[in-house]
Write an enzyme that holds these catalytic residues in place. Structure first.
Site, short mmCIF file in Angstrom:
data_model
loop_
_atom_site.label_atom_id
_atom_site.label_comp_id
_atom_site.label_asym_id
_atom_site.label_seq_id
_atom_site.Cartn_x
_atom_site.Cartn_y
_atom_site.Cartn_z
N PRO A 53 45.56 -4.61 29.97
CG PRO A 53 47.26 -5.47 31.34
CD PRO A 53 46.41 -5.80 30.13
CB CYS A 54 46.03 0.17 27.93
SG CYS A 54 44.35 0.68 28.30
CG HIS A 55 45.24 -0.21 34.04
ND1 HIS A 55 44.52 -1.21 33.41
CD2 HIS A 55 45.78 -0.79 35.14
CE1 HIS A 55 44.62 -2.33 34.11
NE2 HIS A 55 45.38 -2.11 35.16
#
Lengths: 278, 196
Positions: free
Chosen positions: A178-180
């Site tokens: 989850p780089c967001h």
């Protein structure tokens, strides 16, 4: 139907009684099913399968092989995805109707916020630094965000903030990794590799983080919040901070300000990590 | 019947492929798969008697081969005789699957014929009947016959693959063929009785 004559006319050589049987046996070889070769290459990680899944930002292509999930991609069509995948990995990806059931369930659980859902990742061809960044991003709970500087500090490279941003931009498995959930150090949402900032906001909103609220805090220069009852300060999306009622909520522009007011950092979101021990 | 190994073009091609596998496993493995998938599938199909099982066994054998090659020194890979080596693996995979023991045959309602039928569907039926007859043989005889007559390995390659003397394998093939011949010539018995 003609019966096999067990004693055909003598032919040259030995075992003449078996010649007819041997002739039939030699026709019993069969071509392997068309999928066998590709399935074998997928199993050992020399080729990949992929399928389309739904997401808050529209259909995504998910690729995997025997080593794990290798790609999550927002390419507009199969051809574009396959070319892009080949350019990055040197492997062919073949579209199949759906994810294997176990992987499908794990991806569904993971996207719903269950970090225990086990998903193997195929991160071959990436650097140790990138992997450290991505694995750290995996620790950020759904609905929360952390600044780039927090990741840099947590992996022991506090000065590598820009490199962290670059590594996150190269994340081949967005959404699952989850780089967001990693945002700019000043609190703004920032860039997103999977289709730009609008998608990042949409995903965060779908996860229960409040992108407008976060950018409101960023505009006001608020980096941390704390509770005047516990005297603990947190990153604004920490689940502990979100339980603080408005009456007790204190806002800080820097970790130094929080320390100065007699607050200590939260042990869950570790807010001081990113400010370099303030 | 058994050509000397050095004169066999298949053996020469295998040696060249082994050399490539030794230097670039990931780059050459697909060639090994495309060259061996059909024969490994055929062996598994006729030993196990079921297409789904055979597909799994053939894939399993190739995956094991890849993992083994990944752990071998380049010199060892170069020395490998690929056909017998892969045969050993697929036979072991088949043996480890429960169904190999004695496959119970279903009564297909017709007899295996000697003449290949013109109609592809009928030809398939005849082959199925033969396959189920083959399945009545004890495993050792069935494996020996499949390797010798379905796959076409030489007795030397079979000896290497199975780790048994050629004489033993020739005897197993002979006994198996004799059983098949007797089963076919035994007009008085129906199939169920024959395979009981």
């Amino acid at each position: 139907m003609t019966r096999l004559d067990p004693n055909p006319a003598p032919a040259a050589g030995r075992d003449t009684g078996f010649a007819a049987i041997e002739a039939v046996l030699s026709t019993l070889a069969e071509p392997a099913p068309a999928r066998l070769g590709h399935a074998t290459l997928v199993a050992v990680g020399l080729a990949d399968d992929y399928a389309v899944i739904d997401s808050p930002i529209g259909p995504l292509r998910v690729a995997w092989n025997g080593k794990g999930v290798s790609s999550v991609d927002g390419a507009p069509d199969d051809r574009a995805f396959e070319q892009c995948f080949f350019a990055r990995t040197g492997r062919r990806a073949m579209r199949v109707p759906s994810l294997p059931p176990r992987l499908a369930r794990a991806v569904e659980r993971r996207l719903a916020g269950d970090r225990r859902a086990r998903i193997d990742l195929d991160l071959r061809g990436t650097t140790e630094f990138e992997q450290a960044v991505w694995l750290k991003a995996l620790e950020i709970p759904r609905g929360e965000v952390r600044p780039y500087g927090w990741i840099a500090a947590e992996i022991g490279r506090p000065k590598a903030v820009r490199a962290v941003g670059t590594a996150l931009g190269h994340n081949p498995i967005p959404l699952i990794v989850p780089c967001h959930r990693v945002v700019r150090t000043d609190g703004y949402i920032g860039q997103y590799s999977l289709g730009g900032p609008a998608n990042k906001r949409a995903i965060l909103a779908a996860e229960g983080a409040d992108p407008d609220g976060l950018e409101g805090l960023a505009k006001a220069g608020i980096r941390y919040v704390g509770s005047d009852t516990t005297r603990i300060f947190c990153l604004p999306t920490c689940h502990d901070a979100r339980r603080v009622t408005d009456r007790h909520l204190q806002r800080f522009h820097s970790a130094g300000e929080a320390y100065g007011a007699g607050y200590r950092p939260c042990r869950h979101c570790r807010p001081a990590a990113e400010s370099g021990a303030a | 019947m058994d050509a000397p190994a050095a004169a066999d073009p298949t053996t020469a091609a295998d040696a060249a492929l082994a050399a490539r596998l030794a230097t670039d496993l990931d780059g050459s493995f697909e060639e090994l798969v495309s060259g061996q998938a059909d024969r490994l599938f055929s062996i598994a199909l006729r030993v196990l008697g079921d297409r789904g099982d055979a597909e799994e066994a053939a894939q399993d054998a190739l995956v094991r081969a890849y993992r083994a090659l990944g752990g071998y020194e380049a010199g060892r890979i170069r020395e490998l005789r690929l056909r017998p080596w892969l045969t050993t693996i697929v036979v072991n995979v088949c043996r480890n699957r429960t169904r190999v023991r004695r496959v119970r045959t279903t009564d297909l309602g017709f007899e295996p014929g000697a003449e290949p039928a013109a109609d592809p569907v009928a030809r398939r039926d005849v082959r199925d009947a033969w396959a189920s007859l083959l399945a009545t043989l004890p495993p050792a005889q069935r494996i020996a016959i499949v390797l010798r007559h379905v796959d076409g390995l030489s007795y030397a390659e079979m000896a290497e693959a199975l780790g048994k003397p050629e004489g033993t394998l020739k005897a197993q093939v002979h006994r198996g063929l004799a059983t098949l011949r007797d089963a076919l010539s035994d007009e008085g018995h129906d199939r169920k009785e024959m395979t009981a």
